[in-house]
Design an enzyme around this catalytic site. Structure first.
Site, PDB file in Angstrom:
ATOM      1  N   GLU A  45       3.260   6.586   0.305  1.00  0.00           N
ATOM      2  CA  GLU A  45       2.761   6.147  -1.002  1.00  0.00           C
ATOM      3  C   GLU A  45       1.460   6.904  -1.260  1.00  0.00           C
ATOM      4  O   GLU A  45       0.518   6.814  -0.464  1.00  0.00           O
ATOM      5  CB  GLU A  45       2.463   4.638  -0.997  1.00  0.00           C
ATOM      6  CG  GLU A  45       3.658   3.738  -0.946  1.00  0.00           C
ATOM      7  CD  GLU A  45       3.243   2.249  -0.974  1.00  0.00           C
ATOM      8  OE1 GLU A  45       2.057   1.944  -1.185  1.00  0.00           O
ATOM      9  OE2 GLU A  45       4.142   1.411  -0.763  1.00  0.00           O
ATOM     10  N   ASP A  56      -6.238  -4.400  -5.753  1.00  0.00           N
ATOM     11  CA  ASP A  56      -6.703  -3.807  -4.500  1.00  0.00           C
ATOM     12  C   ASP A  56      -7.902  -4.529  -3.911  1.00  0.00           C
ATOM     13  O   ASP A  56      -8.785  -4.981  -4.638  1.00  0.00           O
ATOM     14  CB  ASP A  56      -7.045  -2.325  -4.729  1.00  0.00           C
ATOM     15  CG  ASP A  56      -5.800  -1.482  -4.669  1.00  0.00           C
ATOM     16  OD1 ASP A  56      -5.438  -0.837  -5.664  1.00  0.00           O
ATOM     17  OD2 ASP A  56      -5.148  -1.515  -3.603  1.00  0.00           O
TER      18      ASP A  56
HETATM   19  O1  LIG Z   1      -3.546  -2.253   1.914  1.00  0.00           O
HETATM   20  P1  LIG Z   1      -2.501  -3.116   2.563  1.00  0.00           P
HETATM   21  O2  LIG Z   1      -2.984  -4.561   2.738  1.00  0.00           O
HETATM   22  O3  LIG Z   1      -1.951  -2.491   3.842  1.00  0.00           O
HETATM   23  O4  LIG Z   1      -1.262  -3.212   1.534  1.00  0.00           O
HETATM   24  C1  LIG Z   1      -0.485  -2.020   1.198  1.00  0.00           C
HETATM   25  C2  LIG Z   1      -1.120  -1.431   0.008  1.00  0.00           C
HETATM   26  O5  LIG Z   1      -2.291  -0.737   0.429  1.00  0.00           O
HETATM   27  C3  LIG Z   1      -0.367  -0.474  -0.896  1.00  0.00           C
HETATM   28  O6  LIG Z   1       1.024  -0.654  -0.896  1.00  0.00           O
HETATM   29  C4  LIG Z   1      -1.026  -0.749  -2.195  1.00  0.00           C
HETATM   30  C5  LIG Z   1      -2.173  -0.117  -2.591  1.00  0.00           C
HETATM   31  N1  LIG Z   1      -2.612  -0.672  -3.759  1.00  0.00           N
HETATM   32  C6  LIG Z   1      -1.769  -1.704  -4.123  1.00  0.00           C
HETATM   33  C7  LIG Z   1      -1.802  -2.612  -5.186  1.00  0.00           C
HETATM   34  C8  LIG Z   1      -0.797  -3.593  -5.268  1.00  0.00           C
HETATM   35  C9  LIG Z   1       0.225  -3.633  -4.302  1.00  0.00           C
HETATM   36  C10 LIG Z   1       0.280  -2.728  -3.207  1.00  0.00           C
HETATM   37  C11 LIG Z   1      -0.742  -1.788  -3.125  1.00  0.00           C
END
Ligand SMILES: O=P(O)(O)OC[C@@H](O)[C@@H](O)c1c[nH]c2ccccc12
Length: 264
Positions: A45, A56
């Site tokens: 991603e 975030d």
């Molecule tokens: O950061 P984490 O807690 O590992 O979660 C994944 C996330 O970073 C990525 O998929 C993501 C980055 N920004 C987001 C905003 C909403 C959902 C998901 C995301």
């Protein structure tokens, strides 16, 4: 080129890392993508830095701010992906963006440029499924999957969303914003079973994952496991070293070590 649909079959692992494009630099982002691909991740991603990342947590917000300070734009994200493809790497790339930058760029143009530069999926966390047709139509014209997100609370909508999903389904492990967690939603197991039962494509789970124990547990319940903040934090801890030619390789090895540890 690997497509998103077969990413979960052809990859060596089911890890899907998230990194912020252009943080700490555009060039280092390209090196991260090659490094992650060499560890056999299912897909990557690539986050488009945005000024109002409401979903975030603090780590990704700070990384996005730092990227924006350097002027990283959607066009840069396309050029990063293009460089990766030009350098012969076909690891599946998923463009991760809030809706506003895509709208400003123009949905048709964003879809065409994303496809040309090698993206096979999009994730747009602030675009409700019910309002996603305009983007989905443009993306499907160029063969890109719009990956839907479902949360443990989206009970009644899950079947509608997962039955038409393309690429994979992003199952959010817990409510709130991104960021490392020690525990997930209490109904996570039943939620993942419900999504698995109705989804016609692989399912991936993310939010809060930071340890190999969590990865091992979640990979039994989902086809993919997403890690963002924990990886971005390690990058942030090495920001100085990554910007110093003499210390960069050691820093990259440390990040590779973190990925290996997650998969151990
Ligand atoms: O950061 P984490 O807690 O590992 O979660 C994944 C996330 O970073 C990525 O998929 C993501 C980055 N920004 C987001 C905003 C909403 C959902 C998901 C995301």
């Amino acid at each position: 080129m690997s497509t998103l649909a077969n990413a979960f079959q052809t990859n060596i692992t089911n890890l899907i890392p998230y990194i912020v494009a252009g943080y700490p630099t555009r060039e280092v982002t390209i090196e991260f993508i090659h490094l992650l691909a060499s560890e056999g991740v299912a897909a990557i991603e690539l986050g488009v830095p945005f000024s109002d990342p409401v979903a975030d947590g603090p780590i990704i917000q700070l990384a996005a701010e730092k990227a924006l300070e350097k002027g990283v734009s959607l066009a840069d994200v396309f050029s990063i992906a293009q460089s990766v493809r030009d350098q012969g790497n076909d690891v599946p790339l998923v463009l991760f963006s809030y809706y506003n930058p895509l709208l400003s760029y123009g949905l048709k143009q964003v879809a065409e440029e994303a496809a040309k530069s090698g993206f096979t999926g999009f994730i747009v966390p602030d675009l409700p499924y019910e309002e996603s047709d305009a983007l989905r139509i443009e993306l499907e014209k160029v063969g890109i999957s719009l990956v839907p997100l479902v949360a443990p609370t989206s009970e009644e909508r899950v079947a509608k969303i997962t039955s038409t999903a393309k690429g994979f389904v992003y199952c959010v492990s817990s409510l709130g914003t991104t960021g490392v967690r020690s525990e997930f939603a209490s109904n996570l197991d039943s939620f993942l079973q419900q999504v698995r039962a109705t989804s016609t494509v692989p399912i991936a789970v993310g939010f809060g994952v930071s340890t190999s124990t969590q990865v091992q547990d979640l990979q039994k319940k989902a086809d993919g496991v997403i890690v963002g903040s924990a990886l971005v934090k390690r990058i942030m801890d090495l920001e100085q070293e990554l910007s110093n030619e003499d210390k960069k390789q050691e820093a990259l090895n440390s990040i590779r070590g973190f990925v290996k540890e997650l998969l151990s």
